[in-house]
Design a protein around this motif. Structure first.
Motif, PDB file in Angstrom:
ATOM      1  N   LEU A 589       0.879  -1.167   0.361  1.00  9.89           N
ATOM      2  CA  LEU A 589       0.428   0.185   0.393  1.00  9.89           C
ATOM      3  C   LEU A 589       1.000   1.573   0.370  1.00  9.89           C
ATOM      4  CD1 LEU A 589      -2.710   1.414  -0.040  1.00  9.89           C
ATOM      5  CD2 LEU A 589      -3.349   0.952   2.644  1.00  9.89           C
ATOM      6  N   ASP A 590       1.943   1.657   1.066  1.00 12.90           N
ATOM      7  CA  ASP A 590       3.121   2.840   0.860  1.00 12.90           C
ATOM      8  C   ASP A 590       3.404   2.654  -0.211  1.00 12.90           C
ATOM      9  OD1 ASP A 590       2.316   3.199   3.446  1.00 12.90           O
ATOM     10  OD2 ASP A 590       3.498   2.002   4.715  1.00 12.90           O
ATOM     11  N   LEU A 591       3.695   1.820  -1.569  1.00 10.17           N
ATOM     12  CA  LEU A 591       4.741   1.775  -2.426  1.00 10.17           C
ATOM     13  C   LEU A 591       3.578   2.547  -3.037  1.00 10.17           C
ATOM     14  CD1 LEU A 591       7.114   1.402  -3.782  1.00 10.17           C
ATOM     15  CD2 LEU A 591       6.504  -0.788  -4.405  1.00 10.17           C
ATOM     16  N   ALA A 592       2.102   1.406  -3.801  1.00  5.23           N
ATOM     17  CA  ALA A 592       1.308   2.083  -4.325  1.00  5.23           C
ATOM     18  C   ALA A 592       1.051   3.892  -3.627  1.00  5.23           C
ATOM     19  CB  ALA A 592       0.387   1.675  -4.708  1.00  5.23           C
ATOM     20  N   VAL A 593       0.805   4.076  -2.925  1.00  3.42           N
ATOM     21  CA  VAL A 593       0.401   5.651  -2.770  1.00  3.42           C
ATOM     22  C   VAL A 593       1.946   6.415  -3.030  1.00  3.42           C
ATOM     23  CG1 VAL A 593       0.476   7.266  -0.653  1.00  3.42           C
ATOM     24  CG2 VAL A 593      -1.199   4.602  -0.838  1.00  3.42           C
ATOM     25  N   ALA A 594       2.361   5.930  -2.354  1.00  2.45           N
ATOM     26  CA  ALA A 594       3.996   6.882  -2.697  1.00  2.45           C
ATOM     27  C   ALA A 594       4.115   7.002  -4.182  1.00  2.45           C
ATOM     28  CB  ALA A 594       5.515   6.460  -2.612  1.00  2.45           C
TER      29      ALA A 594
END
Length: 747
Positions: A589-594
């Protein structure tokens, strides 16, 4: 003994297949839930290796388990130094014809430019190490064969070194390998091709030590597919293209109601068509009876079939109508079912904030670009089959039963297939059995030539084995702070596992685990989950991502709605519910958001962000999408994926899987993406009335992979479930309407 097997699966120019000579060993002819038939083949020409590795999904850099040797081959090294790898799966677009050879080549230390791949026939040695049967499904190819194929490569390398050491009268430890060459202590050099015959006579190594990740040359590196050129230039021979000498083509008229029977046939017009050779009655799936037209080619067979005047009997059969089924499902969803997950619901009634939602999901056809097909050459004491099957083991046994032969008398050659999404892996072996029945009828009429059964597009859409329809009902209670205090959830639908060899370990206490997979986790929720398994005269089957096709949508749209009701950012709300127990979800999730710019980039007027994430087949995919809604027409502009599938063998394959899953999932949201029935008849028949997403629908997709050293997990299916809910969540922001059904209803 050496036996060449499908050395050239088909002549690229003609599509003509050579007659196979793959010996098989005797085994039980029946398939049970606890054991599957055993069959073994022999490959040959140069170095031959093959063994079964238990627990191949466990990751290790140290010494591998002692392999169990069998006189079969995953690997052939020719005198010219080309390395041919037998792929024990079906290649139907997912890239295993490249990824599995990469694993062998990595440990073999050969020249990648000299590596080739071939699809393996049905044989015991090619069984999935975890499933115990030869099959392609469950996103298990890399996850299950990661160590298996590496160990084969590592063992072959040691045997080649041992052969060179014997030749040079030195110790094996004094030798090394480089790009398909063994190098001795005095600079001696010998190619793998020159050593292959001698290496085959070496004993199998008792232990192999696999490379450490820091020494990988291929694994983890973007690698173009071995079959890219032949496919992009139209030279690839798929099952539907293939031919064998003397072959005739058959098209079957199947009952319009599943399980129906033909009671009257007027074949006069069909027999008058040039090229039509015979019109015969044959058994069809689910106890039905149909009519087959056999001709010199597909077109006369197809036009002959269309010219038949038929009368059908469907007496006593349930005639499903989708509208009535939906009403019945919704009524059941309001009643308690079999408990899959239990939690205290005492806070639900008095919760200050509530969400009550019903979700509707239709039947879906698999609709691969290549419809089903199967060549059968039936002799008195043997049966040879050419087909793109996901279930070689099951289909071989089914063909044997149908033909009245022993399993060892049946050869199944795996053909390249143009998609499948589960439809080519059928526990009932419907299209294989039907083709054998056609061959039996043809033989009974006095003919001996092979017969190829081809399904038309209409046959494929109307032919059953759909993703089942479902209804979900959820009642969610939230406290004043927006915390979920109770979630009561019921699912209604047919069970894809009932009556299959997998029933015994997938259905427990009346709950089909595939129906509820993906419900709840990774979120910390007080959920009571129950199910109603219903029956219907509609053949059903797994469909890409199985139960997650509907559970992922329900979970991620409801979590998003709860975040909205709580006045929270949907990403922050998800992370709060996940806590610290699921780091892979958080990383994806953090990677997609970033990478998407969510929270930092301002979108143009009329566009909105949508977020969703889901785990299936032990891989996590998170999507952040950008969508718009204009004049009632939704458009998906951009998709950013964060993927956690542990160690990646070929990043290009992961990217392609996600891109394909995005488009396939997008198709489920479009008007017309549903199979409906009325009075037992399927109402759709082709792409004119059964919608698939097309190239103009494709958004911009960027795929980002979380780095990991852990054992690989599946990627064939996990990219599909979170796309539709992410799109729906973006549209909800634009329209203010929560979309409770697929395909989308924005009216």
């Amino acid at each position: 003994m050496r036996t060449e097997w499908m050395k050239h699966p088909a002549d690229a120019a003609t599509g003509v297949l050579p007659a196979p000579n793959v010996p098989v060993t005797p085994t039980a002819a029946n398939v049970s839930r606890r054991s599957f038939m055993k069959a073994t083949g022999v490959l040959g020409g140069g170095l031959m290796l093959g063994f079964f590795v238990p627990g191949a999904n466990k990751f290790a850099f140290a010494e591998a388990p002692k392999p169990v040797y069998a006189p079969n081959a995953f690997l052939r090294i020719a005198p010219d130094n080309t390395v041919t790898v037998a792929v024990n799966r079906l290649e139907f677009g997912q890239g295993v014809n490249t990824s599995l050879p990469m694993l062998i080549a990595e440990e073999l230390d050969c020249d990648w430019s000299q590596v080739r791949s071939e699809l393996a026939p049905a044989a015991d040695v090619f069984k999935d190490p975890m499933f115990g049967m030869q099959m392609t499904g469950g996103s298990g190819t890399i996850a299950h064969s990661y160590l298996q194929y590496r160990e084969i490569g590592a063992s072959a390398r040691l045997m080649l070194i041992a052969a060179a050491a014997d030749q040079w009268k030195v110790k094996p430890v004094q030798c090394r390998t480089e790009q398909g060459v063994v190098i001795g202590p005095a600079g001696q050099k010998a190619t793998y091709g020159s050593l292959a015959d001698a290496a085959m006579k070496q004993p199998m190594p008792e232990k192999v030590v696999l490379k450490e990740a820091r020494n990988f040359r291929l694994i983890g590196k973007p690698t173009p597919r071995l079959d890219a050129r032949v496919k992009s230039t139209g030279q690839q021979i798929f099952g539907i293209d293939a031919s064998v000498p003397g072959m005739k083509v058959a098209v079957v008229a199947r009952p319009p109601v599943f399980g129906g029977k033909v009671i009257k046939v007027d074949a006069s017009k069909a027999l008058a068509i040039k090229g039509v050779l015979a019109v015969l009655e044959v058994p069809t799936d689910r106890g039905g009876r149909g009519v087959v037209v056999i001709a010199d080619g597909y077109w006369p067979a197809k036009t002959g079939r269309d010219a038949l005047v038929l009368e059908w009997d469907s007496t006593g059969l349930e005639k499903v109508s989708s509208d009535k089924q939906l009403i019945a499902y919704k009524a059941l969803a309001r009643q308690p079912g079999k408990i899959a997950r239990n939690a205290d619901m005492s806070k639900l009634a008095d919760a200050p904030k509530k969400i009550t939602a019903e979700f509707e999901f239709p039947y879906l056809a698999h609709a691969p670009m290549e419809p089903l097909n199967c060549i059968v050459d039936l002799k008195a004491d043997a049966c040879t089959i050419w087909s793109g099957t996901q279930f070689q083991t099951v289909d071989q046994a089914a063909a044997a039963r149908t033909a009245g032969l022993k399993v060892e008398q049946v050869t199944v050659n795996t053909m390249m297939a143009g998609g499948g999404f589960g439809r080519r892996g059928v526990p009932s072996s419907d299209f294989i059995i039907e083709a054998v029945q056609v061959a039996k009828a043809w033989k009974a009429s006095g003919k001996t030539s092979p017969v190829k059964v081809i399904w038309s597009r209409e046959d494929d859409i109307k032919g059953g084995y759909y993703r089942p329809s479902h209804v979900h009902r959820a009642e969610i209670g939230m406290d004043a702070a927006g915390n979920i205090v109770a979630w009561n959830h019921t699912i209604v639908g047919q069970s894809i596992m009932t009556g299959t060899p997998f029933e015994a370990f997938t259905i427990k206490d009346g709950v089909d685990s595939t129906m509820v997979e993906g419900m709840g986790e990774p979120y910390d929720l007080p959920m009571k989950l129950s199910t109603h398994i219903v029956t219907a005269n509609v053949p059903i089957l797994w469909w890409r991502s199985v139960g997650s096709t509907h559970t992922g949508y329900v979970m991620e749209t409801l979590i998003d709605e709860a975040a909205q009701m709580a006045g929270a950012d949907p990403v922050a709300y998800r992370k709060k519910l996940i806590g610290d127990k699921h780091p892979r979800h958080l990383a994806a999730l953090d990677l997609a958001v970033a990478k998407s710019g969510y929270g930092t980039t301002k979108l143009p007027a009329g566009q909105a962000w949508g977020v969703a994430m889901h785990e299936s087949f032990n891989s996590v995919v998170a999507y952040v999408v950008v969508a718009s809604l204009k004049d009632g027409k939704p458009t998906l502009h951009k998709v950013t994926a964060g993927v956690h599938c542990n160690r990646v063998v070929n990043p290009m394959t992961v990217e392609a899987q996600v891109q394909g899953a995005v488009l396939m999932a997008l198709g489920t949201t479009l008007p017309g993406a549903a199979v409906t029935l009325k009075d037992g008849l399927v109402e759709q028949q082709n792409f004119g009335d059964y919608t698939l997403a097309r190239m103009p629908d494709m958004p911009e997709v960027s795929v980002h992979i979380v780095a990991s050293d852990d054992a690989p997990t599946g990627m064939g299916e996990p990219g599909l479930p979170p796309l539709a809910p992410a799109f729906a969540n973006a549209l909800a922001k634009l329209s203010g309407k929560r979309l409770r059904k697929l395909p989308f209803d924005l009216a």
